[in-house]
Scaffold this active site. Structure first.
Site, PDB file in Angstrom:
ATOM      1  N   LYS A 174       3.000   8.718  10.631  1.00 35.30           N
ATOM      2  CA  LYS A 174       3.524   7.342  10.544  1.00 35.30           C
ATOM      3  C   LYS A 174       4.073   6.934  11.910  1.00 35.30           C
ATOM      4  O   LYS A 174       4.993   7.561  12.432  1.00 35.30           O
ATOM      5  CB  LYS A 174       4.609   7.211   9.488  1.00 35.30           C
ATOM      6  CG  LYS A 174       4.936   5.715   9.258  1.00 35.30           C
ATOM      7  CD  LYS A 174       5.887   5.498   8.131  1.00 35.30           C
ATOM      8  CE  LYS A 174       7.292   5.492   8.621  1.00 35.30           C
ATOM      9  NZ  LYS A 174       7.879   4.163   8.761  1.00 35.30           N
ATOM     10  N   GLY A 235      16.812  -0.601   6.272  1.00 41.00           N
ATOM     11  CA  GLY A 235      18.167  -0.311   5.817  1.00 41.00           C
ATOM     12  C   GLY A 235      18.932  -1.508   5.295  1.00 41.00           C
ATOM     13  O   GLY A 235      20.087  -1.377   4.894  1.00 41.00           O
ATOM     14  N   ALA A 261      10.122  -0.502   4.367  1.00 41.90           N
ATOM     15  CA  ALA A 261      11.456  -0.929   4.828  1.00 41.90           C
ATOM     16  C   ALA A 261      11.938  -2.197   4.133  1.00 41.90           C
ATOM     17  O   ALA A 261      11.173  -3.125   3.875  1.00 41.90           O
ATOM     18  CB  ALA A 261      11.494  -1.146   6.335  1.00 41.90           C
ATOM     19  N   GLY A 262      13.222  -2.171   3.832  1.00 40.17           N
ATOM     20  CA  GLY A 262      13.897  -3.354   3.308  1.00 40.17           C
ATOM     21  C   GLY A 262      14.012  -3.417   1.796  1.00 40.17           C
ATOM     22  O   GLY A 262      14.679  -4.303   1.261  1.00 40.17           O
ATOM     23  N   ASN A 283      13.529   4.361   1.888  1.00 35.43           N
ATOM     24  CA  ASN A 283      14.500   5.434   2.113  1.00 35.43           C
ATOM     25  C   ASN A 283      15.893   5.030   1.626  1.00 35.43           C
ATOM     26  O   ASN A 283      16.448   5.608   0.705  1.00 35.43           O
ATOM     27  CB  ASN A 283      14.545   5.779   3.612  1.00 35.43           C
ATOM     28  CG  ASN A 283      15.476   6.929   3.886  1.00 35.43           C
ATOM     29  OD1 ASN A 283      15.280   8.018   3.348  1.00 35.43           O
ATOM     30  ND2 ASN A 283      16.514   6.714   4.665  1.00 35.43           N
ATOM     31  N   THR A 284      16.441   3.985   2.244  1.00 33.87           N
ATOM     32  CA  THR A 284      17.854   3.664   2.013  1.00 33.87           C
ATOM     33  C   THR A 284      18.151   3.305   0.565  1.00 33.87           C
ATOM     34  O   THR A 284      19.204   3.675   0.033  1.00 33.87           O
ATOM     35  CB  THR A 284      18.267   2.507   2.943  1.00 33.87           C
ATOM     36  OG1 THR A 284      17.831   2.808   4.265  1.00 33.87           O
ATOM     37  CG2 THR A 284      19.774   2.314   2.945  1.00 33.87           C
TER      38      THR A 284
END
Ligand SMILES: CC(=O)[C@@H](O)[C@H](O)COP(=O)(O)O
Length: 331
Positions: A174, A235, A261-262, A283-284
């Site tokens: 990635k 994040g 993301a997001g 992830n977050t």
């Protein structure tokens, strides 16, 4: 008389004896030379030659972990394929921000993910016995997708991935090249440049990018094997801010598109899938949930649910009401 050599190993000063090979140094650190990759003064040392290459005074060495591995899923009704590798789960999860590796591993198990993305990290030479992610998430069962988190130039990202390939034989990677620390928005000029170089070197880059259909097409032409537009800043948990553009990217792409993301909560993941994405990376949202393992389970269901809704084909939207029961033949 033994002559001592002064080295810099993973940024720290270290001494070695003249005549020692790189393999000796690695072994002396308590590491297995077959499971690390080494860069010496900016050049990767082929793993097969670590025992032959002698250390020199003033050498700068970078040693990174071996992780790698993973296996493909057998084909079934609704798998997805990237660069010839087939997976059942459409959820890719990160490995940052968790309380510890055990919690990360429990969340991965609850998510059903078959791929985890990992930042390529320097070996901790002060304590080589410190736990490693691979002690908790088995690389023989879960595919590790090395990423270039924290890279702000094409050169940094390429160097990181070359080391990853030396460490674990990875080619599916990635790529993310960030433009600035405040927004963590991708630098698309550097990202495109890195994609071209990596593809020429035989890498299979899955590429984090802006939600821009033209940039997505250029990345694909440059050799990206998957397009990974952000839903919102990394994040932020703001969810998918630009559905129109994600849909246009999906429509135009011949390679898989995954929102990266997001994502903040389960409905965001479902939206990504309903837009026709092949998958979602997050992830977050999981790591920072009050109960990460339960949230991982929720994300699994959301991705599956959004995918099923996409496949089912949604009803048309209408401006006016349309009765659920026929109005003709009323008593
Ligand atoms: C591009 C990038 O770095 C992402 O992989 C990130 O780690 C995930 O973003 P979230 O933490 O917002 O899910």
């Amino acid at each position: 008389m033994t002559t001592h050599l002064s080295l810099i190993v993973n940024g720290e000063p270290r001494r070695a004896s003249a005549g020692q090979s790189i393999a000796d140094l690695v072994t002396g650190l308590g590491l297995n030379p077959a499971k690390v990759a080494v860069e010496r003064n900016g050049d990767i040392v082929p793993r097969a030659t670590l025992a032959q290459v002698l250390l020199g005074d003033g050498d700068h060495l970078e040693i990174v972990h071996f992780v790698g591995g993973g296996e493909d899923a057998p084909a079934d009704q609704d798998t997805w394929t990237v660069a010839g590798r087939t997976f059942r789960s459409r959820l890719i999860v990160g490995t940052g921000k968790y309380k510890d590796f055990a919690q990360n591993a429990a969340a991965v198990a609850a998510s059903g993910a078959e791929i985890v993305t990992v930042a390529v990290r320097r070996v901790n030479i002060s304590d080589p016995t410190a736990p490693m992610l691979t002690d908790f998430i088995d690389p023989a069962k879960i595919t590790y997708l090395p990423n270039t988190a924290g890279c702000f130039t094409a050169e940094d990202a390429i160097r990181t991935l070359r080391l990853a390939r030396e460490a674990g034989g990875w080619d599916l990677v990635k790529l993310e090249v960030l433009g600035e620390a405040r927004t963590l928005y991708p630098d698309m000029r550097e990202t495109l440049r890195a994609t071209e170089i990596l593809a020429k070197e035989g890498f299979l880059p899955m590429v984090y990018c802006a939600d821009d259909p033209i940039a997505a097409r250029q990345l694909e032409e440059a050799g990206a094997v998957a397009i990974m537009p952000l839903g919102a800043p990394i994040g932020s948990g703001l969810g998918i801010q630009n559905r129109v553009m994600i849909r246009l990217i999906v429509e135009g792409a011949k390679v898989p598109v995954l929102v990266d993301a997001g994502v903040g909560t389960a409905s965001d993941a479902a939206v990504a899938m309903e837009l026709g994405c092949e998958g979602v990376l997050m992830n977050t949202a999981i790591a920072e949930a009050k109960d990460p393992v339960l949230m991982a389970h929720a994300m699994k269901l959301a991705v599956e649910s959004g995918r099923a809704a996409y496949r089912a084909g949604r009803m048309p939207t209408r401006r006016y009401a349309d009765p659920s029961s026929p109005l003709a033949g009323l008593i």
